[in-house]
Motif scaffolding. Structure first.
Motif, PDB file in Angstrom:
ATOM      1  N   LYS A 114       0.831  -1.203   0.000  1.00  0.00           N
ATOM      2  CA  LYS A 114       0.000   0.000   0.000  1.00  0.00           C
ATOM      3  C   LYS A 114       0.868   1.257   0.000  1.00  0.00           C
ATOM      4  N   ARG A 115       1.965   1.224   0.745  1.00  0.00           N
ATOM      5  CA  ARG A 115       2.879   2.372   0.761  1.00  0.00           C
ATOM      6  C   ARG A 115       3.442   2.640  -0.625  1.00  0.00           C
ATOM      7  N   LEU A 116       3.894   1.584  -1.287  1.00  0.00           N
ATOM      8  CA  LEU A 116       4.474   1.744  -2.621  1.00  0.00           C
ATOM      9  C   LEU A 116       3.434   2.257  -3.621  1.00  0.00           C
ATOM     10  N   THR A 144      -1.802   2.465 -10.867  1.00  0.00           N
ATOM     11  CA  THR A 144      -2.932   1.577 -10.615  1.00  0.00           C
ATOM     12  C   THR A 144      -2.433   0.177 -10.277  1.00  0.00           C
ATOM     13  N   PHE A 145      -2.901  -0.371  -9.154  1.00  0.00           N
ATOM     14  CA  PHE A 145      -2.599  -1.755  -8.770  1.00  0.00           C
ATOM     15  C   PHE A 145      -3.881  -2.577  -8.903  1.00  0.00           C
ATOM     16  N   VAL A 146      -3.773  -3.751  -9.533  1.00  0.00           N
ATOM     17  CA  VAL A 146      -4.877  -4.713  -9.570  1.00  0.00           C
ATOM     18  C   VAL A 146      -4.348  -6.008  -8.969  1.00  0.00           C
ATOM     19  N   HIS A 147      -4.952  -6.444  -7.875  1.00  0.00           N
ATOM     20  CA  HIS A 147      -4.397  -7.463  -6.982  1.00  0.00           C
ATOM     21  C   HIS A 147      -5.439  -8.570  -6.813  1.00  0.00           C
ATOM     22  N   VAL A 148      -5.073  -9.791  -7.193  1.00  0.00           N
ATOM     23  CA  VAL A 148      -5.960 -10.942  -7.019  1.00  0.00           C
ATOM     24  C   VAL A 148      -5.699 -11.580  -5.662  1.00  0.00           C
ATOM     25  N   THR A 149      -6.772 -11.867  -4.927  1.00  0.00           N
ATOM     26  CA  THR A 149      -6.635 -12.521  -3.618  1.00  0.00           C
ATOM     27  C   THR A 149      -7.899 -13.301  -3.292  1.00  0.00           C
ATOM     28  N   HIS A 150      -7.733 -14.309  -2.447  1.00  0.00           N
ATOM     29  CA  HIS A 150      -8.913 -14.996  -1.900  1.00  0.00           C
ATOM     30  C   HIS A 150      -9.097 -14.636  -0.430  1.00  0.00           C
ATOM     31  N   SER A 151      -8.271 -13.689   0.070  1.00  0.00           N
ATOM     32  CA  SER A 151      -8.312 -13.291   1.477  1.00  0.00           C
ATOM     33  C   SER A 151      -9.167 -12.038   1.649  1.00  0.00           C
ATOM     34  N   ALA A 166      -7.992  -4.540   3.727  1.00  0.00           N
ATOM     35  CA  ALA A 166      -6.887  -3.716   4.207  1.00  0.00           C
ATOM     36  C   ALA A 166      -6.240  -2.900   3.100  1.00  0.00           C
ATOM     37  N   LEU A 167      -6.220  -3.428   1.874  1.00  0.00           N
ATOM     38  CA  LEU A 167      -5.444  -2.814   0.807  1.00  0.00           C
ATOM     39  C   LEU A 167      -6.231  -1.913  -0.131  1.00  0.00           C
ATOM     40  N   SER A 168      -7.461  -2.277  -0.429  1.00  0.00           N
ATOM     41  CA  SER A 168      -8.092  -1.756  -1.636  1.00  0.00           C
ATOM     42  C   SER A 168      -8.868  -0.455  -1.450  1.00  0.00           C
TER      43      SER A 168
END
Length: 329
Positions: A176-178, A185-192, A198-200
């Motif tokens: 998140k800092r970076l 733009t960050f696109v992040h796949v997660t199942h958590s 926390a991130l999005s």
């Protein structure tokens, strides 16, 4: 850059993996694609990257459609779940590799690699091989390698899944800092669910190749659109009342005199101490739940200490007016 998915579809023979989804991700935001295994989130990410062909629909990045362009022409970079570092190259040379492939002179590419390693706090280990690094250190190198080419969009495929829980929390703070510092733009796949919350800036909950709900984390948690979202995000009871189906947050369930107008008799079937809170499992036959699963009520440790419950206790359970959120059919 903005990203827009327009009727994006992916078929593997007769299998529909991604079903005509529409989504807008604004420039400079952190988007998490969230869902169970097989929901289509990784396939969607790979179509944005150009590592998977599009069956129909399109991917638009910035001002142009890129659905037919190769990955190198999309302005994106991808960080893989396995990190995929070259075992025979040092950290510095791993990060510089993409610049080498673009023909950048050696001195300049090494200078940029050193600067990027500094950004992820790995400059002191620049001469080490991947085998000499911990999992978290390897992840930082992989992140630096993805960012060194100056992408407008960074795509991350479950980047934290291989880390232990403590390091996972630390590294999501770094991500998140970076993202904030770089402004891309960050696109992040997660199942958590915890990771996505926390991130999005934008959470996209997927199920069966479709988008169930997209919104900011607070909205998705507070007002889940469907029973699937309420169950998958967690922290909710999905309850079928005679005239409607609703979601009620577990920490908003009330017992005894505070149970409200929809109160029903229940029996305590589980008591789990979680430190700051106690989770009670409750069987309430008059409040229909999915597959007859117990309701969950979360009490603060102080409230539980004042009125402790034991297995088998009979109580009344409900919620205050306004705490039930109606779900779409």
């Amino acid at each position: 850059m903005d990203i827009e998915l327009v009727g994006l579809t992916k078929r593997y023979g007769d299998t529909l993996a991604v079903d005509a989804i529409d989504l807008k991700i604004r420039s400079g935001s952190y988007c998490c694609l969230l869902g169970p295994s097989g929901c289509g989130k990784t396939t969607t990410l790979r179509m944005i990257a150009g590592h998977e062909t599009v069956s129909s629909g399109d991917v638009v990045i910035g001002p142009k459609a890129v659905g037919d362009l190769p990955p190198a022409q999309r302005g994106t970079a991808m960080m893989f779940q396995s990190y995929a570092l070259f075992p025979h190259l040092t950290c510095r040379d791993n990060v510089a590799f993409g610049l080498k492939m673009r023909g950048m002179p050696k001195a300049e590419r090494l200078r940029r690699a050193e600067a990027m390693l500094g950004l992820v706090q790995m400059e002191a280990l620049a001469a080490r091989l991947p085998a000499q690094l911990s999992g978290g250190q390897q992840q930082r190198v992989a992140l630096a390698r993805a960012l060194v080419t100056g992408p407008k969009v960074l795509l991350l495929d479950e980047p934290l899944s291989a880390l232990d829980p403590f390091l996972r929390v630390r590294m999501r703070t770094e991500l998140k800092r970076l993202q904030t510092e770089l402004g891309i733009t960050f696109v992040h796949v997660t199942h958590s669910q915890e990771e996505a919350m926390a991130l999005s800036d934008l959470v996209v909950v997927m199920n069966g190749g479709r988008i169930e709900q997209a919104g900011d984390p607070r909205t998705v948690f507070e007002r889940p659109a469907t029973a699937f979202v309420a169950r998958f995000i967690g922290g909710h009871n999905v309850i079928a009342l005679p005239d409607r189906r609703v979601a009620v947050r577990a920490d908003r369930m009330r017992l005894g005199a505070e149970a409200g107008p929809d109160a029903a008799p229940a029996r305590v079937v589980a008591v789990e101490y979680q430190g700051s809170a106690v989770h009670l499992g409750l069987e309430a036959p008059d409040l229909g739940t999915d597959a007859g699963t117990p309701l969950t009520a979360i009490l603060s440790d102080r409230a539980y200490a004042a009125t402790p419950f034991r297995l088998g206790d009979l109580v009344r359970v409900g919620w205050q007016a306004g705490e039930a959120h109606r779900l779409d059919a």
